[in-house]
Design an enzyme around this catalytic site. Structure first.
Site, short mmCIF file in Angstrom:
data_model
loop_
_atom_site.label_atom_id
_atom_site.label_comp_id
_atom_site.label_asym_id
_atom_site.label_seq_id
_atom_site.Cartn_x
_atom_site.Cartn_y
_atom_site.Cartn_z
N ASP A 37 -28.06 -6.13 -0.27
CA ASP A 37 -27.91 -6.58 -1.66
C ASP A 37 -28.75 -5.74 -2.63
O ASP A 37 -29.97 -5.72 -2.54
CB ASP A 37 -28.34 -8.04 -1.79
CG ASP A 37 -27.64 -8.95 -0.79
OD1 ASP A 37 -27.00 -9.91 -1.24
OD2 ASP A 37 -27.75 -8.71 0.43
N HIS B 146 -22.05 -14.47 -6.12
CA HIS B 146 -22.27 -14.09 -7.52
C HIS B 146 -21.19 -13.14 -8.05
O HIS B 146 -21.35 -12.56 -9.13
CB HIS B 146 -23.64 -13.44 -7.68
CG HIS B 146 -24.79 -14.37 -7.44
ND1 HIS B 146 -25.01 -15.49 -8.23
CD2 HIS B 146 -25.77 -14.36 -6.50
CE1 HIS B 146 -26.09 -16.13 -7.77
NE2 HIS B 146 -26.56 -15.46 -6.73
#
Length: 261
Positions: free
Chosen positions: A8, A68
């Site tokens: 990430d 997200h």
């Protein structure tokens, strides 16, 4: 195929880390294919066209995502780009693709983006069954299958790895931002790690300003999270699909230089 899987990427510091480190790694390790989880690219939450393009320009082949994905409305400008994936087990009406096949160096590589259900708080189809569905579509059409399994629970990640062992070539976990030390080849030959870890600010709590996180734990009051800045840490997994080699890569930026750890 030499594959690099980047965990990430958090905000501006994470993007700076990728732009600083990735070109060197591509050259040093002869990387042929790069997959990056980018759901936190835009100020720690979501993806925009500009940050997406930043990563493509440094030779990232595929950008995966997670819970997200749709935090920034600008993502709808690029959601149909074949280089951007959203979790395949979102409701079927969700825009974008959950998997795609890419041709690189004479090979056909399928990348599948899935999200775990434990502790995620979202309406999701079963990722195990969704993999089965996708596998039946692509199994005779591709040379390699790579899965980004974006999930909270380590147990769910490991269970998924064993479930797809011998069918997927690589399963790499994302989402928790903390790298695990369980990289290995499973009995059926699948390269696996529970979590690659984040790429972002070193002096932070999972990429976020530490004072905000501490305040939340002390007060119990929700805080507005801001991505931390400063020195970076870059986490990735290298996999050689021909010789069946894999290793974790962690690079920390130091004052005036970078050091490999």
């Amino acid at each position: 195929m030499n594959v690099l899987l980047i965990g990430d990427v958090i905000g501006r510091t994470g993007r700076r880390a990728v732009k600083s480190v990735l070109p060197k790694l591509i050259e040093e390790l002869n990387i042929n294919f790069v997959v990056l989880n980018g759901e936190n690219l835009a100020h720690g939450n979501g993806i925009t066209k500009s940050v997406f393009q930043e990563m493509i320009e440094v030779k990232v082949d595929v950008i995966t995502s997670g819970n997200h994905t749709f935090d920034k409305k600008e993502v709808f400008e690029i959601i149909d780009d074949e280089r951007l994936l959203r979790p395949a087990n979102l409701p079927p009406t969700a825009p974008g693709k959950g998997f795609n096949v890419y041709e690189k160096n004479g090979y056909k590589v399928a990348v599948i983006n899935l999200m775990g259900r434990a502790f995620m708080g979202m309406v999701l189809d079963c990722p195990f069954r969704k993999f089965d569905e996708i596998y039946e579509i692509i199994k005779d059409k591709v040379d390699y299958i790579i899965v980004d399994f974006h999930a909270e629970a380590t147990s769910e990640k490991q269970a998924f790895g064993y479930y797809v062992d011998s069918r997927a070539d690589i399963v790499f976990g994302t989402h928790t931002h903390v790298p695990t030390a369980d990289e290995r080849f499973l009995p059926g030959g699948t390269a696996f790690i529970s979590d690659v870890g984040m790429t972002g600010a070193l002096d932070s709590v999972i990429g976020v300003r530490k004072d905000e996180i501490i305040k939340k734990f002390i007060s119990g009051i929700p805080q507005k999270y801001e991505p931390a800045e400063g020195q970076f840490i870059f986490n990735a997994l290298y996999v050689n699909l021909k010789d069946r080699n894999l290793k974790r890569i962690q690079i920390k930026e130091e004052v005036g230089k970078e050091s490999k750890g």
